[in-house]
Design a protein around this motif. Structure first.
Motif, PDB file in Angstrom:
ATOM      1  N   SER A  12      -1.089  -4.487   3.794  1.00 28.27           N
ATOM      2  CA  SER A  12      -2.456  -4.008   3.917  1.00 28.27           C
ATOM      3  C   SER A  12      -3.387  -5.023   3.316  1.00 28.27           C
ATOM      4  O   SER A  12      -3.043  -5.719   2.377  1.00 28.27           O
ATOM      5  CB  SER A  12      -2.632  -2.661   3.211  1.00 28.27           C
ATOM      6  OG  SER A  12      -2.554  -2.834   1.840  1.00 28.27           O
TER       7      SER A  12
ATOM      8  N   SER B  53      -7.246   2.991  -0.516  1.00 27.07           N
ATOM      9  CA  SER B  53      -7.083   2.775   0.915  1.00 27.07           C
ATOM     10  C   SER B  53      -7.102   4.125   1.606  1.00 27.07           C
ATOM     11  O   SER B  53      -6.942   5.179   0.971  1.00 27.07           O
ATOM     12  CB  SER B  53      -5.759   2.071   1.211  1.00 27.07           C
ATOM     13  OG  SER B  53      -4.670   2.926   0.871  1.00 27.07           O
TER      14      SER B  53
ATOM     15  N   SER C 191       1.925   3.469   2.163  1.00 24.98           N
ATOM     16  CA  SER C 191       2.936   3.765   3.169  1.00 24.98           C
ATOM     17  C   SER C 191       3.089   2.694   4.224  1.00 24.98           C
ATOM     18  O   SER C 191       3.869   2.849   5.149  1.00 24.98           O
ATOM     19  CB  SER C 191       2.610   5.100   3.855  1.00 24.98           C
ATOM     20  OG  SER C 191       1.457   4.969   4.638  1.00 24.98           O
ATOM     21  N   SER C 192       2.348   1.606   4.114  1.00 24.16           N
ATOM     22  CA  SER C 192       2.544   0.498   5.047  1.00 24.16           C
ATOM     23  C   SER C 192       2.832  -0.751   4.271  1.00 24.16           C
ATOM     24  O   SER C 192       2.236  -0.995   3.234  1.00 24.16           O
ATOM     25  CB  SER C 192       1.286   0.301   5.898  1.00 24.16           C
ATOM     26  OG  SER C 192       0.187   0.052   5.097  1.00 24.16           O
TER      27      SER C 192
ATOM     28  N   LYS D  23      -4.901   9.786   2.709  1.00 21.57           N
ATOM     29  CA  LYS D  23      -4.040  10.670   3.488  1.00 21.57           C
ATOM     30  C   LYS D  23      -2.980  11.319   2.610  1.00 21.57           C
ATOM     31  O   LYS D  23      -2.671  12.507   2.751  1.00 21.57           O
ATOM     32  CB  LYS D  23      -3.378   9.886   4.626  1.00 21.57           C
ATOM     33  CG  LYS D  23      -2.461  10.712   5.526  1.00 21.57           C
ATOM     34  CD  LYS D  23      -1.902   9.862   6.660  1.00 21.57           C
ATOM     35  CE  LYS D  23      -0.993  10.677   7.584  1.00 21.57           C
ATOM     36  NZ  LYS D  23       0.213  11.138   6.877  1.00 21.57           N
ATOM     37  N   LYS D  24      -2.430  10.561   1.688  1.00 23.82           N
ATOM     38  CA  LYS D  24      -1.416  11.103   0.773  1.00 23.82           C
ATOM     39  C   LYS D  24      -2.007  12.219  -0.087  1.00 23.82           C
ATOM     40  O   LYS D  24      -1.407  13.281  -0.251  1.00 23.82           O
ATOM     41  CB  LYS D  24      -0.873   9.985  -0.125  1.00 23.82           C
ATOM     42  CG  LYS D  24       0.174  10.440  -1.149  1.00 23.82           C
ATOM     43  CD  LYS D  24       0.663   9.243  -1.951  1.00 23.82           C
ATOM     44  CE  LYS D  24       1.793   9.630  -2.916  1.00 23.82           C
ATOM     45  NZ  LYS D  24       1.316  10.457  -4.037  1.00 23.82           N
TER      46      LYS D  24
ATOM     47  N   THR E 129      -4.843   5.098   3.516  1.00 24.98           N
ATOM     48  CA  THR E 129      -3.465   5.581   3.420  1.00 24.98           C
ATOM     49  C   THR E 129      -3.282   6.450   2.178  1.00 24.98           C
ATOM     50  O   THR E 129      -2.635   7.496   2.222  1.00 24.98           O
ATOM     51  CB  THR E 129      -2.484   4.398   3.376  1.00 24.98           C
ATOM     52  OG1 THR E 129      -2.731   3.555   4.486  1.00 24.98           O
ATOM     53  CG2 THR E 129      -1.046   4.870   3.408  1.00 24.98           C
TER      54      THR E 129
ATOM     55  N   CYS F  23       0.874  -1.158   0.000  1.00 26.23           N
ATOM     56  CA  CYS F  23       0.000   0.000   0.000  1.00 26.23           C
ATOM     57  C   CYS F  23       0.914   1.211   0.000  1.00 26.23           C
ATOM     58  O   CYS F  23       2.114   1.086  -0.067  1.00 26.23           O
ATOM     59  CB  CYS F  23      -0.940  -0.020   1.197  1.00 26.23           C
ATOM     60  SG  CYS F  23      -2.295   1.155   1.024  1.00 26.23           S
TER      61      CYS F  23
END
Length: 609
Positions: free
Chosen positions: A44, A404, A40-41, A409-410, A406, A38
């Motif tokens: 996922s 996602s 940044s993690s 957020k980006k 994430t 994903c």
């Protein structure tokens, strides 16, 4: 059982069971290896069931920028879309249509421990068909002209396919959007004539040409100059924003990877808003309504309550809703501020639209009045990727795909300035190659951003916008004059006698021209510089150049390019990993490391590797 007694139903069940075992095996292997990515993690879980692309419904006609618009095509995994039936007690899901539908990847069959039978609707994802740019003889066509592309939707969509255990459809892959998804520093760049961006060029050895060739990769990079409002920690310097959230709440948005994820994304964005900003929410399904009139950005409780109350039901009438959204934006118009409509949808506009041309004309007319439009895609099943990309392009906005929270957020937090704040409008790039140095060339990606040569100097022709802090890269593969290329050498070169003294310069590989307008519009400005004829080995190149080429190779392999010879996903893995080892701080947000994981996933899923 004799062959004469084998029924078609038995054969269908047998084939379904066989495909199920294969799909489960790939999924299990990927799970054990931890191969998921994903933004940044490193790990996922997919947010929705796997889906397949079939025939799209709407044809987008050519817009006013004279771009050549290839026809819309289906990426079909079944010739006739059939409902999928998921049986209880781990029974295999049923039926496929014809073996000819398996030319790219086998359909993904589901085994779910449900208490009943669930019938899923047919899938109708829609992508524009874009054939790869051809190789050109420099003596016949020396000039490449294109609009920049800051969209990132293709990368997030490709990532989702891979995380769900299948290769993306070829037409879902836009190589330039994969390259431009990442942040680049361009330490080697320079600012020309006080432009609001720096320019970086570099020439390196091509990693995927044949052993008897000597091809080069030419990088042209542009990055908006950092300023106070590209840093969210000092966002008080950001111009006041008038945002209208246009949210699709039709029944197709009911899945949790659609409206619920869209609501969570809007909540993230709301937290970034200030008292000088205003937010409106317009919803559309069978009817359109204003769910939230213009509200000050510091009234977060009121805004969040309106977001939470959204509910998916009904059919879709996007055109009427769009007109209502523009009326809301006009009422809250902020002079010298950001006036933007954010359209959140799965892209299903097949109810109540009189004409695609009329809708695009509405978007372009309001663009010229200072109201831009961005599109944000969610989910899969009837994802109209082509429509959303063209809406954003014509609206001077961005097309993002949210797979996602994430990624949300980006887009809506980490890169807020790049998403909303334009530092240069209608940015066009033109490269003239020197025929005495370059015999052949091709542009990598940007298939639907190519412009006619004469469009470069025509300020009426629209092009892409550059947001604060955003970087874009264009890559060209070139064959040096005298080296082996794709074209055979001609006996009679009629252009030989036409070479001028200026054309015989061999210290210049080409000449770069860039046109752009200020955010307020007006006449375009021109900057230019030569591209020096000096190449270096790839492993000695700038880190950003090396990484961009790793992504380009990955994208071309996914799109089954004819031009990369024996380049495989593992080569992208190795090159990208090397850049991280050389400069660990080049990946502060973790996206480059997760790209490496995507290359490993693709290698595991593609039998051709």
């Amino acid at each position: 059982m004799s062959s004469s007694s084998i029924s078609p139903a038995y054969l269908s069940r047998t084939r379904a069971q066989h495909l199920t075992k294969n799909a489960l095996l790939v999924s299990a292997v990927a799970s054990m290896m931890g191969l998921t990515a994903c933004s940044s993690s490193p790990v996922s879980q997919p947010m929705a069931k796997q889906t397949h692309s079939t025939i799209g419904k709407n044809a987008i006609k050519q817009s006013d920028n004279k771009k050549s618009m290839p026809p819309i095509v289906a990426v079909a995994e079944a010739e006739v879309a059939m409902p999928r039936v998921v049986l209880a007690d781990s029974a295999m899901s049923a039926t496929n249509n014809t073996m000819s539908s398996m030319t790219r990847s086998a359909p993904q069959w589901s085994v779910r421990p449900l208490s009943g039978i669930s019938v899923q609707p047919p899938v109708r994802d829609n992508y524009q068909k874009n054939d790869a740019n051809p190789v050109h003889r420099t003596t016949e066509m020396a000039v490449a002209t294109l609009s920049i592309d800051t969209d990132t939707g293709s990368y997030a969509n490709v990532r989702r396919y891979l995380n769900e255990g299948q290769l993306p459809p070829v037409d879902a892959v836009r190589v330039e959007e994969l390259i431009n998804y990442f942040n680049y520093q361009f330490d080697d760049g320079k600012r020309i004539a006080n432009a609001p961006f720096v320019v970086a060029t570099e020439v390196v050895d091509s990693p995927w040409d044949k052993a008897d060739q000597d091809n080069k990769i030419v990088k042209v990079g542009i990055k908006a100059v950092e300023n106070s409002w590209s840093n969210k920690t000092v966002n008080q310097a950001m111009p006041p924003a008038n945002l209208v959230f246009l949210v699709d709440v039709s029944g197709s948005m009911s899945l949790r990877d659609k409206l619920p994820l869209a609501q969570s994304s809007l909540k993230l964005l709301t937290e970034q808003m200030r008292a000088q900003d205003s937010i409106s929410i317009v919803t559309y399904s069978g009817n359109t309504s204003v769910a939230l009139p213009a509200t000050s950005g510091d009234q977060k409780a009121k805004i969040l309550a309106a977001i939470e109350s959204l509910n998916a039901a009904g059919s879709t009438n996007g055109e009427d809703a769009l007109k209502l959204a523009y009326r809301q934006a006009e009422q809250g118009m902020k002079k010298n501020g950001i006036n933007r409509i954010m359209m959140l949808t799965d892209g299903d506009f097949n109810v109540g639209i009189s004409s695609v041309d009329e809708m695009l004309a509405l978007v372009k007319a309001n663009r010229d009045r200072g109201i831009s439009l961005s599109t944000v895609g969610f989910g899969r099943g009837n994802l109209n990727d082509h429509m959303m990309e063209q809406m954003a392009d014509n609206g001077n906005g961005n097309y993002s795909y949210i797979d996602s929270l994430t990624e949300a957020k980006k887009v809506f937090s980490d890169e807020l300035a790049a998403t909303f704040n334009t530092v240069a409008k209608d940015v066009k790039v033109q490269v003239e190659f020197n025929p005495n140095v370059v015999s052949e060339w091709r542009l990598i990606g940007y298939e639907n951003r190519v412009l006619n040569e004469e469009d470069f100097n025509n300020d009426k022709v629209d092009a892409g916008e550059l947001g604060a802090g955003k970087a874009v890269i264009a890559l060209f593969e070139v064959t040096p004059t005298g080296a082996k290329g794709l074209f055979s050498e001609r006996r009679y070169n009629e252009n030989e006698s036409k070479k001028t003294a200026r054309g015989k310069k061999t210290n210049e590989l080409g000449y770069l021209n860039i046109r752009y307008k200020s955010p307020k519009g007006g006449s375009s400005k021109l900057i230019n510089q030569p591209i020096i004829n000096a190449s270096r080995p790839l492993n000695k190149a700038n880190i950003d150049t090396q990484f961009a080429i790793a992504v380009a190779g990955f994208g071309q392999r996914l799109s089954q390019s004819d031009y990369i010879n024996d380049w495989h996903y593992s080569h992208s893995t190795k090159l990208a990993t090397s850049t991280l080892a050389q400069k660990p701080d080049s990946d502060k947000d973790g996206t480059r490391r997760n790209f490496v994981t995507l290359t490993e996933l693709a290698a595991a899923l593609d039998s051709k590797r």
